[in-house]
Every structure is written in C-alpha cells, then in structure tokens.
Design a protein around this motif. Structure first.
Motif, short mmCIF file in Angstrom:
data_model
loop_
_atom_site.label_atom_id
_atom_site.label_comp_id
_atom_site.label_asym_id
_atom_site.label_seq_id
_atom_site.Cartn_x
_atom_site.Cartn_y
_atom_site.Cartn_z
N PHE A 146 0.83 -1.20 0.00
CA PHE A 146 0.00 0.00 0.00
C PHE A 146 0.87 1.25 0.00
O PHE A 146 0.54 2.24 -0.67
CB PHE A 146 -0.90 -0.01 1.24
N ARG A 147 1.99 1.22 0.73
CA ARG A 147 2.88 2.37 0.77
C ARG A 147 3.46 2.66 -0.61
O ARG A 147 3.55 3.81 -1.04
CB ARG A 147 4.01 2.08 1.76
N ASP A 148 3.84 1.60 -1.35
CA ASP A 148 4.40 1.78 -2.69
C ASP A 148 3.36 2.34 -3.65
O ASP A 148 3.66 3.21 -4.48
CB ASP A 148 4.94 0.45 -3.22
N LYS A 149 2.12 1.84 -3.55
CA LYS A 149 1.06 2.35 -4.42
C LYS A 149 0.76 3.81 -4.11
O LYS A 149 0.53 4.62 -5.03
CB LYS A 149 -0.20 1.50 -4.25
N LEU A 150 0.77 4.16 -2.82
CA LEU A 150 0.53 5.56 -2.45
C LEU A 150 1.65 6.45 -2.96
O LEU A 150 1.40 7.57 -3.44
CB LEU A 150 0.41 5.66 -0.93
N ASP A 151 2.88 5.96 -2.89
CA ASP A 151 4.01 6.74 -3.42
C ASP A 151 3.88 6.93 -4.93
O ASP A 151 4.23 8.00 -5.45
CB ASP A 151 5.32 6.04 -3.08
N SER A 152 3.39 5.92 -5.62
CA SER A 152 3.20 6.04 -7.07
C SER A 152 2.15 7.10 -7.39
O SER A 152 2.31 7.88 -8.35
CB SER A 152 2.78 4.69 -7.66
N CYS A 153 1.07 7.15 -6.59
CA CYS A 153 0.05 8.17 -6.79
C CYS A 153 0.60 9.56 -6.53
O CYS A 153 0.29 10.51 -7.26
CB CYS A 153 -1.16 7.89 -5.89
N GLU A 155 3.71 10.43 -6.81
CA GLU A 155 4.65 10.73 -7.88
C GLU A 155 3.94 11.18 -9.15
O GLU A 155 4.44 12.03 -9.91
CB GLU A 155 5.49 9.49 -8.16
N ALA A 156 2.73 10.66 -9.40
CA ALA A 156 2.00 10.99 -10.62
C ALA A 156 1.11 12.22 -10.45
O ALA A 156 1.03 13.06 -11.36
CB ALA A 156 1.16 9.79 -11.07
N PHE A 157 0.44 12.33 -9.29
CA PHE A 157 -0.57 13.38 -9.14
C PHE A 157 -0.34 14.29 -7.93
O PHE A 157 -1.16 15.17 -7.67
CB PHE A 157 -1.97 12.74 -8.98
N GLY A 158 0.73 14.06 -7.17
CA GLY A 158 0.94 14.82 -5.94
C GLY A 158 1.39 16.24 -6.20
O GLY A 158 1.81 16.61 -7.31
N THR A 160 3.79 19.68 -5.39
CA THR A 160 5.25 19.86 -5.36
C THR A 160 5.82 19.54 -3.99
O THR A 160 6.88 18.92 -3.87
CB THR A 160 5.60 21.31 -5.75
N LYS A 161 5.11 19.94 -2.94
CA LYS A 161 5.57 19.67 -1.58
C LYS A 161 5.58 18.18 -1.29
O LYS A 161 6.51 17.65 -0.68
CB LYS A 161 4.67 20.40 -0.58
N GLN A 162 4.53 17.47 -1.75
CA GLN A 162 4.47 16.03 -1.53
C GLN A 162 5.57 15.30 -2.29
O GLN A 162 6.18 14.37 -1.78
CB GLN A 162 3.10 15.50 -1.94
N LYS A 163 5.82 15.73 -3.53
CA LYS A 163 6.89 15.10 -4.31
C LYS A 163 8.26 15.35 -3.70
O LYS A 163 9.11 14.47 -3.68
CB LYS A 163 6.85 15.63 -5.75
N ARG A 164 8.47 16.56 -3.16
CA ARG A 164 9.75 16.86 -2.51
C ARG A 164 9.93 15.99 -1.26
O ARG A 164 11.02 15.48 -0.99
CB ARG A 164 9.80 18.34 -2.14
N SER A 165 8.86 15.83 -0.50
CA SER A 165 8.93 14.98 0.68
C SER A 165 9.19 13.52 0.31
O SER A 165 9.96 12.81 0.98
CB SER A 165 7.63 15.09 1.48
N LEU A 166 8.56 13.07 -0.79
CA LEU A 166 8.76 11.70 -1.26
C LEU A 166 10.21 11.47 -1.67
O LEU A 166 10.82 10.45 -1.34
CB LEU A 166 7.81 11.40 -2.40
#
Length: 462
Positions: A146-153, A155-158, A160-166
C-alpha cells in the motif's frame, strides 16, 4: 377456383392466421435445458446488418459446488470482421437480469400453443486483439504494498511539496534487506574472529562500566575499608565545613528528641499533624512540611548510636545530616526552584545536589532539574557509602531499602555492584516476631565485581 393472385384468396389466408393468433394458448416450460436459460443478445455498438453471419458459442462454469459461480456463463460471437463477448457476471453484466425476468415464446401455428421459456440477456461488446475478457492488475502492481502504491500516486498526481517529501524519504531510506544482510555478515565475522566467550566477557565489562557511571570512585587496591570509597570523594573539605551549622541539631540531639521524631513520623504516616495554627488541610502544604521535618527510620537508628566523643560525634552528625538530605532529595522527582530542599540548606550543598544528582531538562519554556532513575540509583550508591563510613562499614540494607521504597532485588544489585559482601541476620520485631534482614559489609580484599543477574543469564546462554 381462385388463382394465387386473386384478392379473395389472400384475404382468406390472413383471416386464418389472425384466428390462430387470437386463439393461441401459452404454456410455461421453465428453462430449455438444465441450468441453461434461453439466450437473448444486444450489441453495445449498434445493430447487426447481417444476423445470419454470426457464430455463437456459449461457455458454462465448471464449478458446480459454489452456488454463486455455477450459474456464470460467457457468450462469444464471431463475424468475419469482429468478435464479441458478453457475460452474466462481473462489471460487464446487465443489472436487468437481477431486477426483472425475461421470457422467450415459441408459437406453434398448427396447434395454436405458445411455449414460454426463461431467458437471459447478454450485452455483447466488441473484443479487440490486445484486450482480454477480465482485465487484472499487472504483476508488478500485485506485488506492491500500500505504501508503494501511495508513493506512485504521489509521484504521478501529488503536489510539489508532496513530491519533494517523497524524494527526501527515498534518499534517506536504507533497504532493510541489505542492512540486515550487512549486520548479519558483520556479526558473523566478529563471532568468528573473537569467539562467543570473548563476546560474553566484553558484555560483562560493559555492564561494569555502565554501573560505574553512578558509583563513587572505587580504589580496589586499597588495604583498608575506609580507603576503598574515600570520605573526601563523598564530601569535600569545603562541603564538610559548610555542614557545621545545619548539623548542630543532630549533634545536640537527646533521647527525648529522638522519641519526638518517632512520634512525628507516626503522625506523618497517619496524616494528622497538628501545627501551631491548626491542622494542615492542604495536601501540598502538608507534604512540603512533612518532607522538611520527617526523618526516615534509617536516620533515627543512626542518631541513636551517636558516640559520646565530641570529635567523632561532630563528624557523624554532619555525615548523618548530609545522608538525611540525600534521602529526602531522592524522594523528589523534579526540582522546580533554585533550592533543592528549601531554606536552611548551605549554598555549596544545594549546588552539589543539583549538579551531581540531577539532569537538566527543558519543559514548557523553562529549565528544570530532573531526578531520573539513573540519578536515583546514584544517590542510593552514595547513601550506602556514607552510611558505611558512619556505621563502621556494615549497614542494614533492608531498613534502608524500605525507607527508599526500593525492591530487595534492586538494592542487592546496587550493593553487589559496589562489591559489598551480602549476609543475612535475624532481627526481632516489637511484636515478638523475627524476620530476615540483609546486611552489607565493606571489607578488603574486595569480592569479584557483580553487576546484576544479566551476567548469569549470559553464562547460561553461552
């Protein structure tokens, strides 16, 4: 006789068919075959121009045990140009099959009877070469957490702040499998190099070092008990001189004063302590005043044994006063003010207690002195050493343990870490009963160092 083209003859034939339709009788026959209803189809992309060119194939489920799956059917249709598929289950099934019933009627014009059968409607959809009947998730998605799927989401739709945190989390992440493998390899190499017995010995030495953090300086090569833990390491000359004034009451104590202390202790236990202004009702005020005047049983027993010689009495009175201060200081948890035990404490003693037996913490915007568990153990060790100097290097550990509200096991652990000899003695009580007390004796040569039961556990494991 009329010809086929005669209008009179055509009218007669039409009238006969109308009479048959009007007089037809219907008969319900259920399903045409066992577990198989008649098939009605509709096409999602339009109407067929040449129905006779269709080739249909019906597939039934082979699972006859599961009541929900035994009725599953798939209908396939083929033309020269395109293939179609429909089913009565899953997301592509029509809901009208469950909301209503469909029937198919077959009219026998000769007998005028219509046979009615159960039917089922299939929605036929075109099937292309790259499609499949049931689209399942890719294999790589099935193996993702579930963590990997959430990271993929993200990465695709997050954002800028979420992508930087990822990205930061991925950069700081260390693979658990590689880390475990590295640690296992390192442990194996250490065990192969040093051996299990050497590692157990190192662990025992670590325990000794950990225990020595709260023990006074120990001179193991001393030839006399008083030189093992020196009195100057407990109280410096300046601190000893500062105790002359506050210890005067102990130096001049009489038997009547000791009896009064015993009575005051009983009053503290019962909670009914009368003061000149009446009975104390505020619990906080009562606790504060009780802490100032209350003396534990261990201190009272030492006051009973004060020598008559002025020099020795003065030295022991100062030592008992500082021991009493240590025990009362240990009973607290947080020192909020600048004074550890209230007014009447010499400044040098107050500074010693705060610096040597507390940890400085920051809480709610202010600095506080905290007496942690390790600091309580340190105070206990210093109290034992001071009591040994007062009482000719033998003390009753049971009485001290009860005053400090420690378990017997913990008190014995600290005493053994200080390399005392532990023995038992029968003590008579006021009601005539006897109980076993633990005695701690400091003698030379010192016994082997023991920290706790953890060493024996390691020996059993090895």
């Amino acid at each position: 006789m009329a010809t086929p083209d005669s209008p009179g003859m055509d009218g007669q034939t039409g009238d006969t068919e109308t009479e048959v339709l009007q007089s037809a009788r219907w008969q319900y026959c259920g399903e045409p075959d066992d577990r198989q209803k008649a098939v009605l189809v509709q096409f999602s992309n339009g109407k067929l121009q040449n129905p006779g060119n269709m080739r249909f194939t019906l597939y039934n489920s082979t699972d006859l045990v599961n009541p929900r799956q035994k009725c599953h059917r798939i209908l396939a249709a083929e033309t020269d140009r395109l293939s179609y598929v429909g089913n009565n289950f899953g997301t592509g099934a029509l809901k009208c099959n469950t909301l209503c019933r469909h029937f198919v009627g077959i009219l026998n014009k000769t007998s005028g009877q219509m046979e009615v059968y159960d039917a089922e409607v299939f929605n036929m959809q075109p099937l292309f070469a790259e499609d499949s009947i049931e689209h399942g998730p890719p294999l790589e998605n099935q193996n993702k957490t579930f963590r990997d799927k959430l990271d993929s989401c993200i990465e695709a739709f997050g954002s800028t702040k979420q992508k930087r945190s990822l990205n930061s989390r991925r950069m700081n992440k260390v693979g658990s499998e590689s880390l475990n493998f590295t640690v296992a390899k390192a442990a194996e190499s250490i065990i192969d190099t040093k051996g299990v017995s050497a590692l157990v010995s190192d662990a025992m030495q670590d325990d000794l070092q950990n225990d020595s953090l709260y023990l006074p300086p120990c001179h193991a090569d001393a030839t006399k008990p008083e030189d093992v833990y020196r009195f100057e390491d407990i109280l410096s000359p300046a601190e000893y001189d500062a105790l002359e004034s506050p210890s005067e009451a102990f130096r001049k104590v009489m038997s009547e004063d000791i009896l009064k202390m015993v009575e005051e202790n009983r009053s503290v236990v019962t909670g009914c302590w009368e003061w000149p202004r009446g009975v104390v009702e505020n619990k906080l005020e009562f606790s504060a005043r009780a802490a100032i005047l209350y003396h534990c049983s261990f201190i009272i027993e030492m006051l009973k044994s004060l020598p008559a010689d002025e020099v020795q009495r003065n030295r022991q009175a100062r030592s008992i006063w500082f021991l009493d201060a240590l025990l009362r200081f240990r009973a607290q948890k947080v020192i909020k003010g600048k004074s550890a035990l209230g007014p009447g404490i010499p400044h040098i003693i107050n500074t010693k207690l705060l610096k040597q037996f507390t940890c400085l913490t920051y809480n709610n915007g202010s600095l506080r002195n905290l007496i942690s568990s390790s600091m309580k153990a340190k105070i206990t060790a210093y109290a034992i050493i001071l009591a040994l100097h007062i009482n000719n290097f033998q003390i009753d550990l049971t009485v001290l343990q009860r005053d400090l509200k420690l378990s017997e096991k913990r008190m014995i652990e600290i005493a053994r870490a200080m390399r005392l000899k532990i023995s038992k003695r029968k003590v008579s009580l006021a009601d005539g009963r006897e109980e076993d007390h633990r005695l701690g004796t400091l003698s030379v040569p010192l016994p082997p160092a023991q920290t706790s039961d953890r060493q024996s556990k390691r020996k059993k494991m090895s």
